[in-house]
Design a protein around this motif. Sequence first.
Motif, short mmCIF file in Angstrom:
data_model
loop_
_atom_site.label_atom_id
_atom_site.label_comp_id
_atom_site.label_asym_id
_atom_site.label_seq_id
_atom_site.Cartn_x
_atom_site.Cartn_y
_atom_site.Cartn_z
N ALA A 1 0.85 -1.20 0.00
CA ALA A 1 0.00 0.00 0.00
C ALA A 1 0.88 1.24 0.00
N HIS B 1 -1.22 -1.10 -4.21
CA HIS B 1 -2.55 -0.55 -3.92
C HIS B 1 -2.37 0.90 -3.53
N ALA C 1 -2.29 0.10 6.94
CA ALA C 1 -2.68 -0.94 5.98
C ALA C 1 -2.34 -2.38 6.41
N ALA D 1 -2.64 -4.87 3.26
CA ALA D 1 -1.38 -5.04 2.52
C ALA D 1 -0.36 -5.80 3.38
#
Length: 283
Positions: A114, A135, A144, A150
């Motif tokens: 992320a 992402h 995250a 993630a």
Amino acid sequence: MIRLAIQKSGRLSEDSLNLIRECGISFINSSLKLKTEATNFPLEILFLRDDDIPGYVADGVADIGIVGENVLVEEGKQELAIQKLGFSKCRLSIAVPKSAEYRNIQDLQDKNLATSYPNLLQAYLTQQGVTANIHTISGSVEIAPSIGLADAICDIVSSGSTLISNGLREVESVFRSEAVLISNTELTAEKTRILNQLVFRIQSVRKAQKAKYILLNAPNEAIPTIKSLLPGMKAPSILPLAEEGWSSVHSVVNEDDFWEIIEKLREAGAQGILVVPIEKMIL
Ligand SMILES: Nc1ncnc2c1ncn2[C@@H]1O[C@H](COP(=O)(O)OP(=O)(O)OP(=O)(O)O)[C@@H](O)[C@H]1O
Ligand SMILES: O=P(O)(O)OC[C@H]1O[C@H](OP(=O)(O)OP(=O)(O)O)[C@H](O)[C@@H]1O
Ligand SMILES: [Mg+2]
């Protein structure tokens, strides 16, 4: 009149405003007003979200701006940069949960990362020969991994305390950044003249920030050694003291060399060393 875009509120805001003030430019700043005019310099200031600044400067909505290099390069607009400013220094780093096993970058192969900087991260992974799923999220990136979004993150690090508070460990440094002055590439001759004036003032302020004015007393026999340690802007000033056999030496030293020079000066016999900040420095 030249238009400068700076961040409205965030990590760049205060230092950007201070720099303008240190350049001797006065303006009235109210947190509610998104535009203000300087009272003693042909400058208008726009207060914007930092991500919008490179685009506005590229399009000519603003003529110049102050932004982090990380945002500038992420947006592919590095050709707008004209002068590093020395503040908001930080790095863009990859971090993993502190208990996660991590030996090297290959451990990120096919993992979920992320970040708010997908382009900088992708460029780094490509250069390292790693393929991963990126992402893009716009903030609170450090959360995250703990919410299962993630396996790792890539975000801005300065002191590292945000990473530690979120149970993360920094493993790769992707990009180093500091604030930078940017400019539209097609300014009119008049705006270019104003920009040059501003850049001249910024450079004087920046040189002064690194330099210190140093005054000391020394016995006359120590002067040749002290002179060689303190080159100054041209040469040090050496004035006789009211006490026979002693002189006062005045010079300028660079902050980076400061402690090393001070020690050598003391060894050479210098006493009563005073070090004072310099406000502006014009070479
Ligand atoms: N902890 C930090 N230490 C030093 N510089 C930082 C730090 N965090 C961010 N920066 C730098 O300051 C810039 C602005 O950071 P900030 O966190 O204020 O951005 P933002 O939340 O995206 O703000 P905006 O609301 O304007 O979009 C970053 O792009 C980076 O260059
Ligand atoms: O390593 P550190 O010193 O802890 O700094 C890093 C943090 O600083 C920035 O966020 P900021 O505090 O500006 O908040 P933001 O996420 O709202 O932009 C950045 O996004 C990191 O989260
Ligand atoms: Mg932003």
